[in-house]
Design a protein around this motif. Structure first.
Motif, PDB file in Angstrom:
ATOM      1  N   SER A 137      40.641 -34.350 -16.296  1.00  0.00           N
ATOM      2  CA  SER A 137      39.787 -34.330 -17.489  1.00  0.00           C
ATOM      3  C   SER A 137      38.779 -35.460 -17.383  1.00  0.00           C
ATOM      4  O   SER A 137      39.043 -36.487 -16.755  1.00  0.00           O
ATOM      5  CB  SER A 137      40.663 -34.534 -18.714  1.00  0.00           C
ATOM      6  OG  SER A 137      39.875 -34.823 -19.834  1.00  0.00           O
ATOM      7  N   ILE A 138      37.652 -35.260 -18.050  1.00  0.00           N
ATOM      8  CA  ILE A 138      36.696 -36.357 -18.159  1.00  0.00           C
ATOM      9  C   ILE A 138      37.403 -37.576 -18.780  1.00  0.00           C
ATOM     10  O   ILE A 138      37.101 -38.714 -18.456  1.00  0.00           O
ATOM     11  CB  ILE A 138      35.451 -35.921 -18.996  1.00  0.00           C
ATOM     12  CG1 ILE A 138      34.359 -36.970 -18.991  1.00  0.00           C
ATOM     13  CG2 ILE A 138      35.828 -35.526 -20.413  1.00  0.00           C
ATOM     14  CD1 ILE A 138      33.749 -37.229 -17.662  1.00  0.00           C
ATOM     15  N   GLY A 143      36.915 -43.736 -20.347  1.00  0.00           N
ATOM     16  CA  GLY A 143      37.550 -43.807 -21.660  1.00  0.00           C
ATOM     17  C   GLY A 143      36.784 -43.012 -22.707  1.00  0.00           C
ATOM     18  O   GLY A 143      35.569 -42.819 -22.607  1.00  0.00           O
ATOM     19  N   LEU A 144      37.503 -42.526 -23.694  1.00  0.00           N
ATOM     20  CA  LEU A 144      36.903 -41.821 -24.824  1.00  0.00           C
ATOM     21  C   LEU A 144      37.445 -42.455 -26.095  1.00  0.00           C
ATOM     22  O   LEU A 144      38.661 -42.662 -26.197  1.00  0.00           O
ATOM     23  CB  LEU A 144      37.317 -40.342 -24.814  1.00  0.00           C
ATOM     24  CG  LEU A 144      36.776 -39.460 -23.702  1.00  0.00           C
ATOM     25  CD1 LEU A 144      37.514 -38.137 -23.679  1.00  0.00           C
ATOM     26  CD2 LEU A 144      35.281 -39.233 -23.918  1.00  0.00           C
ATOM     27  N   PRO A 145      36.587 -42.760 -27.062  1.00  0.00           N
ATOM     28  CA  PRO A 145      37.110 -43.383 -28.276  1.00  0.00           C
ATOM     29  C   PRO A 145      38.123 -42.485 -28.960  1.00  0.00           C
ATOM     30  O   PRO A 145      37.991 -41.251 -28.924  1.00  0.00           O
ATOM     31  CB  PRO A 145      35.853 -43.562 -29.148  1.00  0.00           C
ATOM     32  CG  PRO A 145      34.845 -42.614 -28.605  1.00  0.00           C
ATOM     33  CD  PRO A 145      35.150 -42.469 -27.141  1.00  0.00           C
ATOM     34  N   PHE A 146      39.113 -43.105 -29.559  1.00  0.00           N
ATOM     35  CA  PHE A 146      40.139 -42.401 -30.341  1.00  0.00           C
ATOM     36  C   PHE A 146      40.999 -41.457 -29.494  1.00  0.00           C
ATOM     37  O   PHE A 146      41.655 -40.572 -30.019  1.00  0.00           O
ATOM     38  CB  PHE A 146      39.509 -41.661 -31.532  1.00  0.00           C
ATOM     39  CG  PHE A 146      38.741 -42.597 -32.424  1.00  0.00           C
ATOM     40  CD1 PHE A 146      39.409 -43.568 -33.151  1.00  0.00           C
ATOM     41  CD2 PHE A 146      37.353 -42.556 -32.502  1.00  0.00           C
ATOM     42  CE1 PHE A 146      38.713 -44.471 -33.952  1.00  0.00           C
ATOM     43  CE2 PHE A 146      36.659 -43.452 -33.288  1.00  0.00           C
ATOM     44  CZ  PHE A 146      37.326 -44.415 -34.020  1.00  0.00           C
ATOM     45  N   VAL A 149      45.594 -42.816 -25.837  1.00  0.00           N
ATOM     46  CA  VAL A 149      46.838 -42.428 -25.148  1.00  0.00           C
ATOM     47  C   VAL A 149      46.602 -41.193 -24.274  1.00  0.00           C
ATOM     48  O   VAL A 149      47.125 -41.102 -23.155  1.00  0.00           O
ATOM     49  CB  VAL A 149      47.977 -42.208 -26.164  1.00  0.00           C
ATOM     50  CG1 VAL A 149      49.272 -41.873 -25.450  1.00  0.00           C
ATOM     51  CG2 VAL A 149      48.158 -43.475 -27.003  1.00  0.00           C
ATOM     52  N   TYR A 150      45.791 -40.265 -24.777  1.00  0.00           N
ATOM     53  CA  TYR A 150      45.444 -39.102 -23.948  1.00  0.00           C
ATOM     54  C   TYR A 150      44.755 -39.580 -22.666  1.00  0.00           C
ATOM     55  O   TYR A 150      45.115 -39.153 -21.561  1.00  0.00           O
ATOM     56  CB  TYR A 150      44.522 -38.142 -24.728  1.00  0.00           C
ATOM     57  CG  TYR A 150      44.014 -36.989 -23.893  1.00  0.00           C
ATOM     58  CD1 TYR A 150      44.865 -35.963 -23.504  1.00  0.00           C
ATOM     59  CD2 TYR A 150      42.685 -36.945 -23.464  1.00  0.00           C
ATOM     60  CE1 TYR A 150      44.407 -34.909 -22.724  1.00  0.00           C
ATOM     61  CE2 TYR A 150      42.215 -35.897 -22.686  1.00  0.00           C
ATOM     62  CZ  TYR A 150      43.084 -34.878 -22.325  1.00  0.00           C
ATOM     63  OH  TYR A 150      42.631 -33.843 -21.543  1.00  0.00           O
ATOM     64  N   CYS A 151      43.764 -40.469 -22.813  1.00  0.00           N
ATOM     65  CA  CYS A 151      43.059 -40.965 -21.621  1.00  0.00           C
ATOM     66  C   CYS A 151      44.020 -41.723 -20.708  1.00  0.00           C
ATOM     67  O   CYS A 151      43.947 -41.577 -19.483  1.00  0.00           O
ATOM     68  CB  CYS A 151      41.890 -41.873 -22.020  1.00  0.00           C
ATOM     69  SG  CYS A 151      40.501 -40.959 -22.696  1.00  0.00           S
ATOM     70  N   ALA A 152      44.914 -42.512 -21.315  1.00  0.00           N
ATOM     71  CA  ALA A 152      45.882 -43.244 -20.482  1.00  0.00           C
ATOM     72  C   ALA A 152      46.699 -42.265 -19.654  1.00  0.00           C
ATOM     73  O   ALA A 152      46.928 -42.477 -18.457  1.00  0.00           O
ATOM     74  CB  ALA A 152      46.797 -44.090 -21.367  1.00  0.00           C
ATOM     75  N   PHE A 272      28.310 -49.827 -18.887  1.00  0.00           N
ATOM     76  CA  PHE A 272      28.923 -48.506 -18.917  1.00  0.00           C
ATOM     77  C   PHE A 272      29.546 -48.219 -20.296  1.00  0.00           C
ATOM     78  O   PHE A 272      29.366 -47.159 -20.879  1.00  0.00           O
ATOM     79  CB  PHE A 272      29.976 -48.420 -17.807  1.00  0.00           C
ATOM     80  CG  PHE A 272      30.781 -47.179 -17.887  1.00  0.00           C
ATOM     81  CD1 PHE A 272      30.201 -45.955 -17.626  1.00  0.00           C
ATOM     82  CD2 PHE A 272      32.108 -47.216 -18.264  1.00  0.00           C
ATOM     83  CE1 PHE A 272      30.936 -44.788 -17.724  1.00  0.00           C
ATOM     84  CE2 PHE A 272      32.849 -46.056 -18.365  1.00  0.00           C
ATOM     85  CZ  PHE A 272      32.260 -44.839 -18.099  1.00  0.00           C
ATOM     86  N   ILE A 273      30.257 -49.223 -20.825  1.00  0.00           N
ATOM     87  CA  ILE A 273      30.896 -49.055 -22.145  1.00  0.00           C
ATOM     88  C   ILE A 273      29.813 -48.813 -23.197  1.00  0.00           C
ATOM     89  O   ILE A 273      29.944 -47.944 -24.061  1.00  0.00           O
ATOM     90  CB  ILE A 273      31.719 -50.322 -22.516  1.00  0.00           C
ATOM     91  CG1 ILE A 273      32.804 -50.588 -21.469  1.00  0.00           C
ATOM     92  CG2 ILE A 273      32.321 -50.206 -23.917  1.00  0.00           C
ATOM     93  CD1 ILE A 273      33.913 -49.574 -21.431  1.00  0.00           C
ATOM     94  N   ARG A 274      28.699 -49.558 -23.087  1.00  0.00           N
ATOM     95  CA  ARG A 274      27.597 -49.365 -24.046  1.00  0.00           C
ATOM     96  C   ARG A 274      26.993 -47.979 -23.900  1.00  0.00           C
ATOM     97  O   ARG A 274      26.662 -47.317 -24.880  1.00  0.00           O
ATOM     98  CB  ARG A 274      26.507 -50.427 -23.832  1.00  0.00           C
ATOM     99  CG  ARG A 274      26.838 -51.751 -24.489  1.00  0.00           C
ATOM    100  CD  ARG A 274      25.593 -52.600 -24.678  1.00  0.00           C
ATOM    101  NE  ARG A 274      25.029 -53.043 -23.409  1.00  0.00           N
ATOM    102  CZ  ARG A 274      25.357 -54.190 -22.825  1.00  0.00           C
ATOM    103  NH1 ARG A 274      26.239 -54.991 -23.380  1.00  0.00           N
ATOM    104  NH2 ARG A 274      24.817 -54.535 -21.682  1.00  0.00           N
ATOM    105  N   ALA A 275      26.855 -47.534 -22.635  1.00  0.00           N
ATOM    106  CA  ALA A 275      26.237 -46.223 -22.393  1.00  0.00           C
ATOM    107  C   ALA A 275      27.088 -45.110 -23.011  1.00  0.00           C
ATOM    108  O   ALA A 275      26.558 -44.206 -23.661  1.00  0.00           O
ATOM    109  CB  ALA A 275      26.061 -45.997 -20.897  1.00  0.00           C
ATOM    110  N   ILE A 276      28.393 -45.189 -22.809  1.00  0.00           N
ATOM    111  CA  ILE A 276      29.275 -44.165 -23.397  1.00  0.00           C
ATOM    112  C   ILE A 276      29.195 -44.240 -24.922  1.00  0.00           C
ATOM    113  O   ILE A 276      29.120 -43.227 -25.623  1.00  0.00           O
ATOM    114  CB  ILE A 276      30.745 -44.381 -22.930  1.00  0.00           C
ATOM    115  CG1 ILE A 276      30.859 -44.158 -21.426  1.00  0.00           C
ATOM    116  CG2 ILE A 276      31.706 -43.453 -23.691  1.00  0.00           C
ATOM    117  CD1 ILE A 276      30.595 -42.746 -20.980  1.00  0.00           C
TER     118      ILE A 276
END
Ligand code: NAP
Length: 290
Positions: A137-138, A143-146, A149-152, A272-276
């Motif tokens: 998954s992307i 990372g995706l906000p909120f 745990v899914y991203c982890a 990168f964090i800012r871009a996302i």
């Protein structure tokens, strides 16, 4: 010619269901499909999509990837095993996630996938051939906000697959990750999601709730505008299944590699964090981290 034997997890819905239907309905009957699902009461949906003519290429087995006994039973019912695909999601402010729910995500997405591969590995190694395809998954690439745990769980599976692939190449076993962006399935509805207005959100501060609300809007718009159909994803799975030398990573959409490049081109910075963040919260004028 011998049929290719394919085992697929999570065939009650979504990508697993579409992949099972496509492979079982192959006009040349190239594949013998063992379609597994944790709840056999849901098998009618799959049966309804596979014409009578092709039923001999399809076996439906019970398999819950968090239950080792059921994995071993499924394993003992098949001759060879090659495809693995499933997962669940969890969305909401981290403060309101219970330990049990977080454990369940890791149990299915991480340990379930690993446990499934583990059960089939000795046979595959003995045969010195096979393919393992895992739905990435992307959310496993950045990372995706909120979705902490899914991203982890999805990041972790990337690490597990990368590590395993190094060993498996010595056994002529190909490991591939099929990296998906948004896909039109019941995934968003099925996942455990804190809904706005839930009592559990009462304890969350207003600024976080505001960001969460904006994220949910972003998600809805993104799925509406950019989600791929499961048939598009199945085509990518087929490329990996049919390639003589499959790649380690397949991106289902051209939108994904630029995001990965953005991350790897400046891995040490906050750019990168800012871009996302700008992608998801475009009007944000909040103070930026250094
Ligand atoms: N849809 C997207 O936007 C998207 C994007 C990126 C990656 N993905 C990944 O794609 C994969 C498939 O998701 P999907 O979109 O097809 O969603 P889906 O329609 O919700 O399918 C998830 C499947 O996983 C099964 N499952 C859940 N827990 C299980 C368990 N313990 N044992 C066995 N099966 C279990 C579900 O079975 P039940 O019917 O019994 O619940 C269901 O068949 C996931 O790995 C997901 O992370 C999806």
């Amino acid at each position: 010619m011998d049929k290719k034997v394919v085992l697929i997890t999570g065939c009650s819905s979504g990508i697993g269901l579409s992949l099972a239907v496509r492979l079982a309905s192959d006009p040349e009957k190239t594949y013998k499909v063992y379609a597994t699902m944790r709840n056999l009461a849901k098998k009618e949906r799959l049966l309804g999509c596979v014409r009578e003519l092709h039923r001999d290429t399809l076996d439906i087995l019970q398999m819950d990837v968090t239950n080792q006994q059921s994995i071993l039973q499924a394993r003992d019912s098949v001759v060879e095993k090659r495809v693995d695909i499933l997962g669940v999601g969890l969305m909401g402010p981290l403060e309101v996630q219970s330990l049990d729910t977080m454990r369940q995500i890791l149990e299915v997405n991480l340990l379930g996938t690993i446990q499934t591969i583990q059960a089939f590995l000795p046979d595959m190694k003995a045969q010195c051939q096979g393919r393992i395809l895992v739905t990435g998954s992307i959310g496993g690439l950045h990372g995706l906000p909120f979705n902490e745990v899914y991203c982890a769980s999805k990041f972790a599976i990337e690490g597990a697959c990368e590590s395993l692939a190094i060993v498996l190449q010595h056994f002529n076993i190909h490991m591939s990750l099929i990296e998906c962006g948004p896909v039109n399935t019941d995934f968003l509805d099925n996942q455990q999601k804190a809904e706005l207005g839930d009592a559990s959100l009462d304890q969350v501060d207003a600024a976080t709730l505001d960001l969460y609300e904006r994220y949910l809007h972003h998600c809805t718009a993104m799925f509406h505008n950019a989600a791929q159909d499961t048939e598009d994803i199945v085509k990518v799975f087929l490329s990996a299944i049919q390639a003589s030398r499959p790649a380690f990573r397949y991106y289902t959409s051209g939108a994904l590699p630029p995001l990965v490049r953005l991350k790897t081109s400046a891995p040490e910075g906050c750019r990168f964090i800012r871009a996302i963040s700008q992608l998801i919260f475009p009007t944000d004028t909040a103070e930026q981290p250094p």
